[in-house]
Scaffold this active site. Structure first.
Site, PDB file in Angstrom:
ATOM      1  N   VAL A  15       0.826  -1.212   0.000  1.00  0.00           N
ATOM      2  CA  VAL A  15       0.000   0.000   0.000  1.00  0.00           C
ATOM      3  C   VAL A  15       0.864   1.267   0.000  1.00  0.00           C
ATOM      4  O   VAL A  15       0.569   2.227  -0.715  1.00  0.00           O
ATOM      5  CB  VAL A  15      -0.971   0.001   1.213  1.00  0.00           C
ATOM      6  CG1 VAL A  15      -1.936   1.178   1.106  1.00  0.00           C
ATOM      7  CG2 VAL A  15      -1.754  -1.297   1.301  1.00  0.00           C
ATOM      8  N   GLU A 121     -10.326   5.260   5.924  1.00  0.00           N
ATOM      9  CA  GLU A 121     -11.227   4.650   4.935  1.00  0.00           C
ATOM     10  C   GLU A 121     -10.651   3.341   4.370  1.00  0.00           C
ATOM     11  O   GLU A 121     -11.378   2.377   4.138  1.00  0.00           O
ATOM     12  CB  GLU A 121     -11.476   5.645   3.789  1.00  0.00           C
ATOM     13  CG  GLU A 121     -12.507   5.208   2.786  1.00  0.00           C
ATOM     14  CD  GLU A 121     -13.913   5.122   3.362  1.00  0.00           C
ATOM     15  OE1 GLU A 121     -14.490   6.137   3.711  1.00  0.00           O
ATOM     16  OE2 GLU A 121     -14.426   3.990   3.461  1.00  0.00           O
ATOM     17  N   VAL A 124     -11.266  -0.484   5.837  1.00  0.00           N
ATOM     18  CA  VAL A 124     -12.469  -1.327   5.645  1.00  0.00           C
ATOM     19  C   VAL A 124     -12.756  -1.460   4.154  1.00  0.00           C
ATOM     20  O   VAL A 124     -13.163  -0.507   3.489  1.00  0.00           O
ATOM     21  CB  VAL A 124     -13.697  -0.736   6.380  1.00  0.00           C
ATOM     22  CG1 VAL A 124     -14.920  -1.606   6.145  1.00  0.00           C
ATOM     23  CG2 VAL A 124     -13.408  -0.608   7.867  1.00  0.00           C
ATOM     24  N   ILE A 128     -13.557   0.573  -1.402  1.00  0.00           N
ATOM     25  CA  ILE A 128     -15.007   0.844  -1.293  1.00  0.00           C
ATOM     26  C   ILE A 128     -15.226   1.988  -0.298  1.00  0.00           C
ATOM     27  O   ILE A 128     -14.845   1.867   0.867  1.00  0.00           O
ATOM     28  CB  ILE A 128     -15.786  -0.420  -0.846  1.00  0.00           C
ATOM     29  CG1 ILE A 128     -15.545  -1.571  -1.816  1.00  0.00           C
ATOM     30  CG2 ILE A 128     -17.264  -0.098  -0.711  1.00  0.00           C
ATOM     31  CD1 ILE A 128     -16.254  -2.865  -1.446  1.00  0.00           C
ATOM     32  N   GLY A 178      -0.624 -13.849  -4.526  1.00  0.00           N
ATOM     33  CA  GLY A 178      -0.312 -12.752  -3.595  1.00  0.00           C
ATOM     34  C   GLY A 178      -1.494 -12.324  -2.741  1.00  0.00           C
ATOM     35  O   GLY A 178      -1.413 -11.335  -2.015  1.00  0.00           O
ATOM     36  N   GLU A 181      -1.396 -14.493   2.821  1.00  0.00           N
ATOM     37  CA  GLU A 181      -0.103 -14.410   3.519  1.00  0.00           C
ATOM     38  C   GLU A 181       0.418 -15.831   3.747  1.00  0.00           C
ATOM     39  O   GLU A 181      -0.339 -16.800   3.633  1.00  0.00           O
ATOM     40  CB  GLU A 181      -0.300 -13.780   4.899  1.00  0.00           C
ATOM     41  CG  GLU A 181      -0.977 -12.441   4.900  1.00  0.00           C
ATOM     42  CD  GLU A 181      -0.054 -11.329   4.452  1.00  0.00           C
ATOM     43  OE1 GLU A 181       1.152 -11.429   4.708  1.00  0.00           O
ATOM     44  OE2 GLU A 181      -0.536 -10.396   3.803  1.00  0.00           O
ATOM     45  N   ASP A 192      -9.785 -10.835  10.170  1.00  0.00           N
ATOM     46  CA  ASP A 192      -9.693  -9.605   9.371  1.00  0.00           C
ATOM     47  C   ASP A 192     -11.086  -9.019   9.117  1.00  0.00           C
ATOM     48  O   ASP A 192     -11.314  -7.823   9.326  1.00  0.00           O
ATOM     49  CB  ASP A 192      -8.983  -9.958   8.046  1.00  0.00           C
ATOM     50  CG  ASP A 192      -8.936  -8.812   7.070  1.00  0.00           C
ATOM     51  OD1 ASP A 192      -8.032  -7.974   7.192  1.00  0.00           O
ATOM     52  OD2 ASP A 192      -9.811  -8.753   6.190  1.00  0.00           O
ATOM     53  N   LYS A 196     -12.898  -5.354  10.573  1.00  0.00           N
ATOM     54  CA  LYS A 196     -13.586  -4.379   9.717  1.00  0.00           C
ATOM     55  C   LYS A 196     -15.024  -4.175  10.193  1.00  0.00           C
ATOM     56  O   LYS A 196     -15.537  -3.054  10.206  1.00  0.00           O
ATOM     57  CB  LYS A 196     -13.554  -4.857   8.260  1.00  0.00           C
ATOM     58  CG  LYS A 196     -12.134  -4.881   7.689  1.00  0.00           C
ATOM     59  CD  LYS A 196     -12.080  -5.625   6.372  1.00  0.00           C
ATOM     60  CE  LYS A 196     -10.675  -5.683   5.816  1.00  0.00           C
ATOM     61  NZ  LYS A 196     -10.526  -6.614   4.699  1.00  0.00           N
TER      62      LYS A 196
HETATM   63  N1  LIG Z   1      -2.340  -4.964   0.993  1.00  0.00           N
HETATM   64  C1  LIG Z   1      -3.620  -4.618   0.896  1.00  0.00           C
HETATM   65  O1  LIG Z   1      -4.276  -4.855  -0.113  1.00  0.00           O
HETATM   66  C2  LIG Z   1      -4.292  -3.908   2.043  1.00  0.00           C
HETATM   67  C3  LIG Z   1      -5.650  -3.548   1.940  1.00  0.00           C
HETATM   68  C4  LIG Z   1      -6.248  -2.836   2.975  1.00  0.00           C
HETATM   69  C5  LIG Z   1      -5.514  -2.521   4.104  1.00  0.00           C
HETATM   70  N2  LIG Z   1      -4.190  -2.919   4.193  1.00  0.00           N
HETATM   71  C6  LIG Z   1      -3.459  -2.569   5.404  1.00  0.00           C
HETATM   72  O2  LIG Z   1      -2.412  -1.679   5.047  1.00  0.00           O
HETATM   73  C7  LIG Z   1      -1.291  -1.878   5.916  1.00  0.00           C
HETATM   74  C8  LIG Z   1      -0.039  -2.165   5.073  1.00  0.00           C
HETATM   75  O3  LIG Z   1      -0.255  -3.354   4.355  1.00  0.00           O
HETATM   76  P1  LIG Z   1       0.728  -3.804   3.162  1.00  0.00           P
HETATM   77  O4  LIG Z   1       0.004  -4.873   2.440  1.00  0.00           O
HETATM   78  O5  LIG Z   1       1.218  -2.618   2.429  1.00  0.00           O
HETATM   79  O6  LIG Z   1       1.910  -4.446   3.979  1.00  0.00           O
HETATM   80  P2  LIG Z   1       3.345  -4.939   3.400  1.00  0.00           P
HETATM   81  O7  LIG Z   1       3.319  -5.004   1.928  1.00  0.00           O
HETATM   82  O8  LIG Z   1       3.704  -6.161   4.171  1.00  0.00           O
HETATM   83  O9  LIG Z   1       4.334  -3.752   3.813  1.00  0.00           O
HETATM   84  C9  LIG Z   1       4.525  -3.438   5.142  1.00  0.00           C
HETATM   85  C10 LIG Z   1       5.476  -2.279   5.232  1.00  0.00           C
HETATM   86  O10 LIG Z   1       5.563  -1.897   6.614  1.00  0.00           O
HETATM   87  C11 LIG Z   1       6.929  -1.687   6.939  1.00  0.00           C
HETATM   88  N3  LIG Z   1       7.095  -1.876   8.378  1.00  0.00           N
HETATM   89  C12 LIG Z   1       6.789  -2.941   9.156  1.00  0.00           C
HETATM   90  N4  LIG Z   1       7.057  -2.669  10.450  1.00  0.00           N
HETATM   91  C13 LIG Z   1       7.520  -1.417  10.482  1.00  0.00           C
HETATM   92  C14 LIG Z   1       7.972  -0.558  11.513  1.00  0.00           C
HETATM   93  N5  LIG Z   1       7.961  -0.956  12.795  1.00  0.00           N
HETATM   94  N6  LIG Z   1       8.411   0.694  11.194  1.00  0.00           N
HETATM   95  C15 LIG Z   1       8.424   1.121   9.901  1.00  0.00           C
HETATM   96  N7  LIG Z   1       8.006   0.344   8.863  1.00  0.00           N
HETATM   97  C16 LIG Z   1       7.559  -0.901   9.166  1.00  0.00           C
HETATM   98  C17 LIG Z   1       7.668  -2.717   6.102  1.00  0.00           C
HETATM   99  O11 LIG Z   1       9.003  -2.305   6.042  1.00  0.00           O
HETATM  100  P3  LIG Z   1      10.072  -3.081   5.124  1.00  0.00           P
HETATM  101  O12 LIG Z   1       9.769  -2.631   3.733  1.00  0.00           O
HETATM  102  O13 LIG Z   1      11.354  -2.538   5.628  1.00  0.00           O
HETATM  103  O14 LIG Z   1       9.874  -4.531   5.363  1.00  0.00           O
HETATM  104  C18 LIG Z   1       6.920  -2.609   4.779  1.00  0.00           C
HETATM  105  O15 LIG Z   1       7.406  -1.544   4.005  1.00  0.00           O
HETATM  106  C19 LIG Z   1      -1.676  -3.027   6.862  1.00  0.00           C
HETATM  107  O16 LIG Z   1      -2.232  -2.484   8.034  1.00  0.00           O
HETATM  108  C20 LIG Z   1      -2.782  -3.740   6.083  1.00  0.00           C
HETATM  109  O17 LIG Z   1      -3.692  -4.425   6.923  1.00  0.00           O
HETATM  110  C21 LIG Z   1      -3.559  -3.597   3.201  1.00  0.00           C
END
Ligand SMILES: NC(=O)c1ccc[n+]([C@@H]2O[C@H](COP(=O)([O-])OP(=O)(O)OC[C@H]3O[C@@H](n4cnc5c(N)ncnc54)[C@H](OP(=O)(O)O)[C@@H]3O)[C@@H](O)[C@H]2O)c1
Length: 409
Positions: A15, A121, A124, A128, A178, A181, A192, A196
């Protein structure tokens, strides 16, 4: 907001990197990313090294940064970051549903006490726009039901099991694409979706519900025989999150449902999400869209950033209406229970059995149970048993003991 937004971005994963891209492609927004903080020093990145660092103080102690965008995958570290940012009177945008569901009232109070906004936003159903719609569009309506597919990974898996694949094959495919997890527990065991749901309940009904008080049962134990049962009846299996207002009680849970072809969620497949909002005056409306993904999720974050430019804050208007609404688990629900072991079916006590099927290697029952009787069973950890809610409205027991079907509201 007359001043420009200077963003401190935590996280540059799926994200965070999506936000970087959409912000650079959006001309008309008065906001720029001033600093990025990530975690892993050994990771190769697509951005110049001078743009990012590893110490949260680089953002939190920077007086030029007036907005913290928290997009990390660690809810505990996110709690530290978000609470400190709010205390330092920086606006916060987050997508972290676990953090928000577990600490919502505390975070709302912190934002209020420090005169800043806390928006989420993207937490959840990603793209959307459901939270801001509930906050703004339905202000004067009485909402009676929220229901939908809130988790893309489980929906993808269920779409594949519906096409004849086993759960394990479908999970592997979700992982290869992808969506899942390496530890898919939060998705497939419905945590999850529950986080929400808790967030939406606060906005739609004004009620704070703790995630620990909301039942979540996922799809880990679905078998092809269960899918076949559903298909024979013209039904489809979907993992639904649900909150229904029955008079002064609110029932809220996440569980697999067998739904008919005219259900709003029947045609919402693969990684899509859908949310039905039902109001006393507005009736039923369906929001459908991408529930995950780099750019769709970043678009919701971008929308929060844009809203901050006109000083937007959630007002939690439904919380300001005095009601006696409280969470209940005292209702009955019609279920299907299937297993290869007849003894397993005995683990559920039925109020009334409608079907009782037995063959050499497959047993199922359908009928009404007390929802409360599901709670002690730890169904997510019970292999060789699959329970799904059948398409009948839940009926409250305590206040309406003789009523067989209630209208929602
Ligand atoms: N992916 C989706 O489609 C999606 C949809 C809705 C909501 N979300 C939410 O959005 C958030 C991010 O998700 P994501 O999918 O982008 O995760 P991700 O791809 O696993 O990336 C996580 C990022 O967080 C960084 N990180 C972890 N711990 C940290 C810390 N203590 N200090 C600074 N940086 C830290 C990681 O650093 P490194 O790069 O150094 O590892 C990485 O850049 C989560 O809360 C997730 O639930 C995701």
């Amino acid at each position: 907001m007359s001043t420009k937004l200077n963003i401190g971005l935590f996280g540059f994963g799926c994200v965070g990197s999506g936000l970087y891209k959409v912000l650079h492609e959006t001309q008309q927004i008065k906001a720029n990313i001033e600093r990025i903080v990530v975690k892993d020093r050994s990771k190769k990145r697509s951005i110049a090294p001078e743009l990012y660092g590893f110490d949260k103080a680089e953002i939190l102690e920077n007086p030029n940064i007036n907005l913290v965008v928290e997009l990390i995958d660690d809810a505990e570290a996110a709690y530290e970051i978000v609470t400190e940012a709010l205390r330092r009177q920086k606006h916060v945008v987050s997508a972290n549903k676990k953090l928000i569901a577990e600490h919502l009232d505390e975070l709302i109070d912190l934002a209020k006490d420090n005169g800043v906004s806390f928006l989420y936003e993207a937490a959840v159903c990603a793209s959307i726009p459901v939270i801001r719609n509930i906050e703004e569009y339905y202000t004067s309506d009485v909402l009676s039901r929220l229901e939908g597919i809130f988790n893309e990974t489980s929906n993808y898996i269920l779409t594949q099991t519906d096409a004849g694949k086993s759960y394990d094959e479908a999970l592997q495919e979700a992982s290869d694409l992808g969506y899942a997890e390496s530890d898919p527990t939060l998705d497939v065991d419905a945590f999850d979706a529950k986080f929400k749901l808790c967030i939406l309940v606060k906005h739609a009904f004004g009620l704070t519900v703790e995630p620990k008080d909301v039942f979540n049962y996922g799809i880990r134990h679905i078998k092809q025989r269960d899918v076949r049962y559903a298909k024979e009846k013209g039904l489809k299996v979907k993992l639904l999150a649900k909150a229904v207002k029955l008079n002064d009680k609110l029932l809220a849970y996440v569980a697999p449902h067998f739904i008919p072809a005219d259900h709003n969620c029947y045609a919402i497949d693969n990684a899509l999400n859908g949310v039905t909002v039902e109001g006393l005056f507005s009736d039923e409306q369906l929001f459908k869209g991408q529930g995950a993904g780099s750019l769709p999720t970043a678009s919701a974050v971008l929308s929060d950033i844009s809203a901050l430019l006109y000083d937007y804050q959630y007002e939690y208007k439904k919380s300001n209406v005095l009601t006696d609404l409280s969470l209940t688990q005292d209702f009955k629900v019609k279920v299907y229970v299937g297993s290869t072991d007849a003894k397993r079916l005995e683990e559920l006590s039925f109020l009334h059995v409608e079907e009782n099927y037995q063959s050499a290697d497959y047993y199922y029952k359908t009928g009404w149970i007390r929802f409360e009787d599901l709670l002690p069973l730890n169904l997510n950890a019970t292999a060789d048993l699959f329970v799904a809610v059948l398409p009948e409205n839940e009926v409250e027991l305590a206040s309406q003991p003789k009523v067989e079907a209630l209208n929602y509201v």
